[in-house]
Design a protein around this motif. Structure first.
Motif, PDB file in Angstrom:
ATOM      1  N   TYR A   1       0.855  -1.177   0.000  1.00 22.63           N
ATOM      2  CA  TYR A   1       0.000   0.000   0.000  1.00 22.63           C
ATOM      3  C   TYR A   1       0.902   1.241   0.000  1.00 22.63           C
ATOM      4  CZ  TYR A   1      -4.006  -2.961   1.088  1.00 22.63           C
ATOM      5  OH  TYR A   1      -4.989  -3.909   1.033  1.00 22.63           O
ATOM      6  N   PRO A   2       0.375   2.386  -0.375  1.00 23.20           N
ATOM      7  CA  PRO A   2       1.201   3.603  -0.333  1.00 23.20           C
ATOM      8  C   PRO A   2       1.840   3.842   1.028  1.00 23.20           C
ATOM      9  CG  PRO A   2      -0.823   4.022  -1.541  1.00 23.20           C
ATOM     10  CD  PRO A   2      -0.945   2.636  -0.977  1.00 23.20           C
ATOM     11  N   LEU A   3       1.079   3.595   2.103  1.00 26.09           N
ATOM     12  CA  LEU A   3       1.628   3.778   3.444  1.00 26.09           C
ATOM     13  C   LEU A   3       2.753   2.789   3.718  1.00 26.09           C
ATOM     14  CD1 LEU A   3       1.434   5.273   6.145  1.00 26.09           C
ATOM     15  CD2 LEU A   3      -0.239   3.570   6.886  1.00 26.09           C
ATOM     16  N   THR A   4       2.626   1.569   3.194  1.00 29.87           N
ATOM     17  CA  THR A   4       3.677   0.558   3.359  1.00 29.87           C
ATOM     18  C   THR A   4       4.972   1.039   2.723  1.00 29.87           C
ATOM     19  OG1 THR A   4       1.935  -1.113   3.130  1.00 29.87           O
ATOM     20  CG2 THR A   4       4.213  -1.890   3.109  1.00 29.87           C
ATOM     21  N   VAL A   5       4.846   1.578   1.527  1.00 32.28           N
ATOM     22  CA  VAL A   5       6.033   2.078   0.809  1.00 32.28           C
ATOM     23  C   VAL A   5       6.664   3.228   1.579  1.00 32.28           C
ATOM     24  CG1 VAL A   5       6.845   3.166  -1.315  1.00 32.28           C
ATOM     25  CG2 VAL A   5       5.132   1.341  -1.418  1.00 32.28           C
ATOM     26  N   ARG A   6       5.838   4.175   2.020  1.00 29.49           N
ATOM     27  CA  ARG A   6       6.368   5.329   2.750  1.00 29.49           C
ATOM     28  C   ARG A   6       7.105   4.903   4.014  1.00 29.49           C
ATOM     29  NH1 ARG A   6       2.644   9.427   6.031  1.00 29.49           N
ATOM     30  NH2 ARG A   6       3.003   7.767   7.534  1.00 29.49           N
ATOM     31  N   ASN A   7       6.489   4.039   4.804  1.00 22.13           N
ATOM     32  CA  ASN A   7       7.121   3.599   6.052  1.00 22.13           C
ATOM     33  C   ASN A   7       8.402   2.832   5.786  1.00 22.13           C
ATOM     34  OD1 ASN A   7       5.032   4.762   7.458  1.00 22.13           O
ATOM     35  ND2 ASN A   7       3.934   2.855   7.817  1.00 22.13           N
ATOM     36  N   LEU A   8       8.399   2.024   4.751  1.00 25.90           N
ATOM     37  CA  LEU A   8       9.579   1.218   4.428  1.00 25.90           C
ATOM     38  C   LEU A   8      10.771   2.110   4.076  1.00 25.90           C
ATOM     39  CD1 LEU A   8       9.606  -2.070   2.483  1.00 25.90           C
ATOM     40  CD2 LEU A   8      11.116  -0.253   1.703  1.00 25.90           C
ATOM     41  N   LEU A   9      10.523   3.144   3.304  1.00 26.20           N
ATOM     42  CA  LEU A   9      11.611   4.011   2.858  1.00 26.20           C
ATOM     43  C   LEU A   9      12.092   4.970   3.940  1.00 26.20           C
ATOM     44  CD1 LEU A   9      10.463   4.818  -0.783  1.00 26.20           C
ATOM     45  CD2 LEU A   9      12.158   3.145  -0.018  1.00 26.20           C
ATOM     46  N   HIS A  10      11.402   5.017   5.064  1.00 24.92           N
ATOM     47  CA  HIS A  10      11.850   5.831   6.197  1.00 24.92           C
ATOM     48  C   HIS A  10      12.739   5.035   7.162  1.00 24.92           C
ATOM     49  CE1 HIS A  10      10.100   9.796   5.907  1.00 24.92           C
ATOM     50  NE2 HIS A  10       8.940   9.295   5.527  1.00 24.92           N
ATOM     51  N   LYS A  11      12.754   3.711   7.040  1.00 25.54           N
ATOM     52  CA  LYS A  11      13.464   2.877   8.006  1.00 25.54           C
ATOM     53  C   LYS A  11      14.976   3.041   7.862  1.00 25.54           C
ATOM     54  CE  LYS A  11       9.918  -0.716   8.509  1.00 25.54           C
ATOM     55  NZ  LYS A  11       9.626  -0.419   9.909  1.00 25.54           N
ATOM     56  N   LYS A  12      15.619   3.405   8.973  1.00 19.59           N
ATOM     57  CA  LYS A  12      17.068   3.626   8.943  1.00 19.59           C
ATOM     58  C   LYS A  12      17.849   2.327   8.822  1.00 19.59           C
ATOM     59  CE  LYS A  12      16.838   8.006  11.412  1.00 19.59           C
ATOM     60  NZ  LYS A  12      17.260   8.801  12.584  1.00 19.59           N
ATOM     61  N   ARG A  13      17.175   1.210   9.018  1.00 13.32           N
ATOM     62  CA  ARG A  13      17.817  -0.091   8.819  1.00 13.32           C
ATOM     63  C   ARG A  13      18.428  -0.167   7.424  1.00 13.32           C
ATOM     64  NH1 ARG A  13      17.925  -5.588   8.627  1.00 13.32           N
ATOM     65  NH2 ARG A  13      17.450  -5.919  10.818  1.00 13.32           N
ATOM     66  N   TYR A  14      17.753   0.426   6.434  1.00 11.06           N
ATOM     67  CA  TYR A  14      18.223   0.326   5.050  1.00 11.06           C
ATOM     68  C   TYR A  14      19.417   1.225   4.769  1.00 11.06           C
ATOM     69  CZ  TYR A  14      13.880  -2.220   4.656  1.00 11.06           C
ATOM     70  OH  TYR A  14      12.879  -3.140   4.840  1.00 11.06           O
TER      71      TYR A  14
END
Length: 288
Positions: A162-175
């Motif tokens: 979902y759009p929210l899934t993408v947004r949250n994923l790209l904010h994760k500092k793990r990456y």
């Protein structure tokens, strides 16, 4: 349910049974299986005294129907509480040491990494990289989610993006290869998906988009549709969405609530068979 923290429905039900004299005795294996807080102990002691219900400890260490037993019970409850606090302190120290060493936390597999939470899953990491590239190129979260779903990509739990899934994923500092703990950051033992320059550019893009959408300095933008999330389609039951409708080209649009049939992501949506004037509906609801 733990006797240490949180609500305990079973314990409360037991006290109600004691208070109503619906039982003759309570049997527990050990006192710390029933109570670990002094406040809970005092409630049990009061009910034992007033209701006549016996409290039987299998280990035979205390009896709350005598003054000596109650004293021992209070001492044991204090000891149990101290053990809980020591255990909590040990766990906090262990969590800090683990974070400082850059080790992962939790057991759920992170998207882009294998089950050990350290080894990069190359195919998923490529998806994350492409998501970041598309966002920096100006695509919306919705467009990126639709692209990922159309390609057949799924989350670690097998769900669509979902759009929210993408947004949250790209904010994760793990990456970016960063381990977080209580607001502090440490170098992680796993490899990053984004190099430092790309990560900083991606986060700058996300912040600029966040600010453009009216969330500057943490203040959310004013709500334009009063009933969003509260009104549903009478035909299919799907939540109505706020939108704008142009009755005449070149004229100002009017606000409407519509049952929207989405075509930009592979997910259930509305029937596109209902539309209501927003001003009239909001006025009617407010008057009621």
């Amino acid at each position: 349910t733990s006797a240490t923290i949180g609500p305990r429905p079973g314990f409360e039900q037991l006290l109600q049974l004691m208070q109503g004299r619906q039982i003759d005795a309570v049997v527990v294996w050990h006192v710390d299986r029933l109570i670990r807080k002094m406040t809970d102990l005092e409630r049990v002691i009061e009910l034992v005294e007033t209701s006549g219900v016996r409290l039987v400890i299998v280990s035979g260490d205390i009896s709350l129907d005598t003054d000596m037993g109650r004293m021992v019970g209070r001492i044991m409850a204090s000891v149990a509480r101290a053990e809980v606090e020591r255990k909590s302190a040990r766990q906090r120290r262990a969590a800090i040491q683990k974070a400082q060493a850059g080790k992962p936390h939790g057991s759920k597999r992170a998207y882009g990494y294998e089950a050990d939470l350290v080894t990069i899953n190359e195919s998923e990491a490529a998806v994350i990289s492409e998501m970041g590239r598309r966002i920096m190129a100006g695509h919306s979260f919705k467009e990126v989610a639709f692209w990922a779903n159309a390609q057949g990509y799924r989350t670690t739990t097998g769900k669509i993006f979902y759009p929210l899934t993408v947004r949250n994923l790209l904010h994760k500092k793990r990456y970016a290869g960063i381990r977080e703990h209580n607001g502090a950051e440490y170098p992680a033992i796993w490899g990053p998906v984004f190099d430092t320059e790309t990560w900083e550019r991606l986060q700058l893009t996300l912040r600029e988009r966040h600010d453009r959408n009216g969330y500057e300095q943490g203040a959310p933008k004013a709500r334009k549709y009063l009933l969003t999330g509260l009104v549903y389609c009478g035909r299919c039951g799907w939540p109505l969405s706020g939108s704008k409708m142009y009755d005449t080209p070149g004229k100002n649009p009017r606000r409407v609530y519509v049952c929207m049939k989405r075509t930009d992501q592979l997910a259930p949506s509305g029937c596109n068979g209902l539309r209501r004037n927003a001003d009239a509906l909001e006025h009617w609801v407010a008057e009621c």
